[in-house]
Design a protein around this motif. Structure first.
Motif, PDB file in Angstrom:
ATOM      1  N   ASP A 169      40.189 -27.562  46.252  1.00 27.16           N
ATOM      2  CA  ASP A 169      39.865 -28.429  47.380  1.00 27.16           C
ATOM      3  C   ASP A 169      38.370 -28.322  47.674  1.00 27.16           C
ATOM      4  OD1 ASP A 169      39.445 -29.492  49.980  1.00 27.16           O
ATOM      5  OD2 ASP A 169      41.534 -29.127  50.513  1.00 27.16           O
ATOM      6  N   ASP A 170      37.653 -29.416  47.501  1.00 25.67           N
ATOM      7  CA  ASP A 170      36.200 -29.389  47.706  1.00 25.67           C
ATOM      8  C   ASP A 170      35.829 -29.027  49.136  1.00 25.67           C
ATOM      9  OD1 ASP A 170      35.638 -29.960  45.089  1.00 25.67           O
ATOM     10  OD2 ASP A 170      35.283 -32.099  45.408  1.00 25.67           O
ATOM     11  N   LYS A 171      36.609 -29.477  50.110  1.00 28.44           N
ATOM     12  CA  LYS A 171      36.301 -29.164  51.505  1.00 28.44           C
ATOM     13  C   LYS A 171      36.370 -27.654  51.736  1.00 28.44           C
ATOM     14  CE  LYS A 171      39.544 -31.793  53.225  1.00 28.44           C
ATOM     15  NZ  LYS A 171      40.039 -32.396  51.969  1.00 28.44           N
ATOM     16  N   VAL A 172      37.378 -27.023  51.175  1.00 29.79           N
ATOM     17  CA  VAL A 172      37.513 -25.567  51.305  1.00 29.79           C
ATOM     18  C   VAL A 172      36.335 -24.873  50.629  1.00 29.79           C
ATOM     19  CG1 VAL A 172      38.887 -23.563  50.623  1.00 29.79           C
ATOM     20  CG2 VAL A 172      40.023 -25.614  51.518  1.00 29.79           C
ATOM     21  N   ASN A 173      35.979 -25.320  49.449  1.00 31.40           N
ATOM     22  CA  ASN A 173      34.889 -24.677  48.716  1.00 31.40           C
ATOM     23  C   ASN A 173      33.564 -24.784  49.464  1.00 31.40           C
ATOM     24  OD1 ASN A 173      36.678 -23.993  46.711  1.00 31.40           O
ATOM     25  ND2 ASN A 173      36.132 -25.684  45.358  1.00 31.40           N
ATOM     26  N   LEU A 174      33.338 -25.902  50.132  1.00 35.10           N
ATOM     27  CA  LEU A 174      32.111 -26.058  50.912  1.00 35.10           C
ATOM     28  C   LEU A 174      32.100 -25.139  52.124  1.00 35.10           C
ATOM     29  CD1 LEU A 174      31.671 -29.938  50.777  1.00 35.10           C
ATOM     30  CD2 LEU A 174      30.104 -28.250  49.802  1.00 35.10           C
ATOM     31  N   VAL A 175      33.229 -25.046  52.814  1.00 36.04           N
ATOM     32  CA  VAL A 175      33.297 -24.181  53.996  1.00 36.04           C
ATOM     33  C   VAL A 175      33.119 -22.719  53.597  1.00 36.04           C
ATOM     34  CG1 VAL A 175      34.806 -23.323  55.828  1.00 36.04           C
ATOM     35  CG2 VAL A 175      34.706 -25.771  55.342  1.00 36.04           C
ATOM     36  N   VAL A 176      33.793 -22.300  52.535  1.00 30.01           N
ATOM     37  CA  VAL A 176      33.658 -20.916  52.059  1.00 30.01           C
ATOM     38  C   VAL A 176      32.207 -20.623  51.692  1.00 30.01           C
ATOM     39  CG1 VAL A 176      34.270 -19.316  50.206  1.00 30.01           C
ATOM     40  CG2 VAL A 176      36.051 -20.734  51.272  1.00 30.01           C
ATOM     41  N   SER A 177      31.568 -21.557  51.008  1.00 35.89           N
ATOM     42  CA  SER A 177      30.167 -21.366  50.591  1.00 35.89           C
ATOM     43  C   SER A 177      29.256 -21.223  51.803  1.00 35.89           C
ATOM     44  CB  SER A 177      29.703 -22.543  49.730  1.00 35.89           C
ATOM     45  OG  SER A 177      30.468 -22.651  48.549  1.00 35.89           O
ATOM     46  N   LEU A 178      29.446 -22.095  52.785  1.00 38.77           N
ATOM     47  CA  LEU A 178      28.590 -22.063  53.972  1.00 38.77           C
ATOM     48  C   LEU A 178      28.769 -20.766  54.753  1.00 38.77           C
ATOM     49  CD1 LEU A 178      26.580 -23.667  55.692  1.00 38.77           C
ATOM     50  CD2 LEU A 178      28.535 -24.583  56.959  1.00 38.77           C
ATOM     51  N   LEU A 179      30.016 -20.333  54.924  1.00 35.66           N
ATOM     52  CA  LEU A 179      30.271 -19.083  55.639  1.00 35.66           C
ATOM     53  C   LEU A 179      29.706 -17.880  54.887  1.00 35.66           C
ATOM     54  CD1 LEU A 179      33.930 -19.656  56.881  1.00 35.66           C
ATOM     55  CD2 LEU A 179      31.843 -19.704  58.251  1.00 35.66           C
ATOM     56  N   ALA A 180      29.894 -17.870  53.572  1.00 35.87           N
ATOM     57  CA  ALA A 180      29.413 -16.746  52.763  1.00 35.87           C
ATOM     58  C   ALA A 180      27.902 -16.586  52.890  1.00 35.87           C
ATOM     59  CB  ALA A 180      29.809 -16.946  51.299  1.00 35.87           C
ATOM     60  N   LYS A 181      27.199 -17.709  52.881  1.00 33.09           N
ATOM     61  CA  LYS A 181      25.737 -17.658  52.909  1.00 33.09           C
ATOM     62  C   LYS A 181      25.200 -17.407  54.323  1.00 33.09           C
ATOM     63  CE  LYS A 181      23.462 -18.396  49.804  1.00 33.09           C
ATOM     64  NZ  LYS A 181      22.846 -17.483  48.812  1.00 33.09           N
ATOM     65  N   THR A 182      25.723 -18.150  55.307  1.00 28.29           N
ATOM     66  CA  THR A 182      25.127 -18.089  56.644  1.00 28.29           C
ATOM     67  C   THR A 182      25.651 -16.942  57.497  1.00 28.29           C
ATOM     68  OG1 THR A 182      26.768 -19.656  57.513  1.00 28.29           O
ATOM     69  CG2 THR A 182      24.717 -20.576  56.656  1.00 28.29           C
ATOM     70  N   GLU A 183      26.931 -16.603  57.361  1.00 28.09           N
ATOM     71  CA  GLU A 183      27.516 -15.565  58.207  1.00 28.09           C
ATOM     72  C   GLU A 183      27.435 -14.176  57.582  1.00 28.09           C
ATOM     73  OE1 GLU A 183      28.625 -15.993  61.297  1.00 28.09           O
ATOM     74  OE2 GLU A 183      28.057 -18.113  61.190  1.00 28.09           O
ATOM     75  N   TYR A 184      27.421 -14.119  56.240  1.00 31.68           N
ATOM     76  CA  TYR A 184      27.489 -12.817  55.569  1.00 31.68           C
ATOM     77  C   TYR A 184      26.288 -12.539  54.659  1.00 31.68           C
ATOM     78  CZ  TYR A 184      32.228 -12.966  57.327  1.00 31.68           C
ATOM     79  OH  TYR A 184      33.323 -13.056  58.157  1.00 31.68           O
ATOM     80  N   GLY A 185      25.402 -13.515  54.515  1.00 36.76           N
ATOM     81  CA  GLY A 185      24.186 -13.294  53.737  1.00 36.76           C
ATOM     82  C   GLY A 185      24.435 -12.945  52.285  1.00 36.76           C
ATOM     83  N   VAL A 186      25.484 -13.526  51.684  1.00 37.54           N
ATOM     84  CA  VAL A 186      25.780 -13.244  50.274  1.00 37.54           C
ATOM     85  C   VAL A 186      24.641 -13.791  49.407  1.00 37.54           C
ATOM     86  CG1 VAL A 186      27.390 -13.643  48.374  1.00 37.54           C
ATOM     87  CG2 VAL A 186      28.263 -13.279  50.697  1.00 37.54           C
TER      88      VAL A 186
END
Length: 225
Positions: free
Chosen positions: A74-91
């Motif tokens: 699901d592209d929507k899920v992949n975008l949300v996961v990516s955004l959270l990983a980068k902005t909230e957790y600094g991956v």
């Protein structure tokens, strides 16, 4: 290296298996109980959770991950996961699967994506790479800096055949990263010579791709040389 993979379907499990073979620490996350198949990848950690939820990612300790791979269907899920990983957790590195090529334009740094992988694009690129000599083939797009991983097989008649890597005036914003010669994979040095039939892999700014292709396609008998 610790890697979290959101999506434990066939794609996620396949990626996990390869990374485990290379000695990495893997966490597979999926919200569907039917996707939790520990016996298929027993060396990995498994987490039954929704990767779009902050509480789930806290439980996954995403801040300890070096890489996050959003590999759901699901592209929507992949975008949300990516955004959270980068902005909230600094991956540091976020890789996202693009399921629908029409959505590819969304998978960029604005959504936290460092590398977007579109299976249809990759499959077509591999076909082109297998049959094209002298033509530049785009293999992978990097979101940061608008750069791509591109490949070109040096033609027999190329003027650069026999030239040392350090003597070539490469276009700005391009870097030769690998030479594939038969079964050998070479990390190029200035003293290495280019040979006809070499598969050359570059990281290049998209705006420089045409210049790069023109440079490598110049023939030995070209009067303009």
């Amino acid at each position: 290296m610790r890697v979290a993979i959101a999506g434990a379907g066939a794609v996620g499990r396949s990626i996990a298996g390869e990374l485990l073979e290379n000695g990495h620490e893997i966490l597979l996350i999926d919200k569907a109980p039917t996707a939790i198949s520990v016996e298929r990848v027993p060396q990995a950690e498994w987490l039954l959770a929704d990767a779009c939820e902050i509480t789930s990612l806290d439980e996954a300790a995403l801040q300890r991950c070096n890489v996050v791979i959003a590999a759901t269907g699901d592209d929507k899920v992949n975008l949300v996961v990516s955004l959270l990983a980068k902005t909230e957790y600094g991956v540091p590195r976020v890789v996202a699967r693009v399921n629908n090529p029409k959505n590819e334009w969304l998978f960029n740094e604005s959504w936290g994506v460092d590398v977007a992988v579109s299976t249809p694009r990759l499959m077509s690129a591999l076909v082109e790479e297998a049959v094209s000599v002298g033509d530049l083939v785009r293999l992978l797009r990097f979101s940061h800096g608008d750069a791509n991983l591109v490949e070109l097989t040096l033609p027999e008649e190329s003027a650069l055949a026999g030239t040392q890597v350090g003597d070539v005036q490469w276009p700005q914003d391009t870097s030769l990263v690998t030479i594939i010669r038969g079964t050998r994979v070479l990390a190029p040095t200035r003293e290495d010579s280019l040979e006809a039939g070499d598969e050359l892999l570059f990281v290049a700014a998209q705006a420089r791709e045409e210049q790069l292709e023109d440079l490598l396609s110049v023939r030995k008998d070209d009067p303009a040389r």
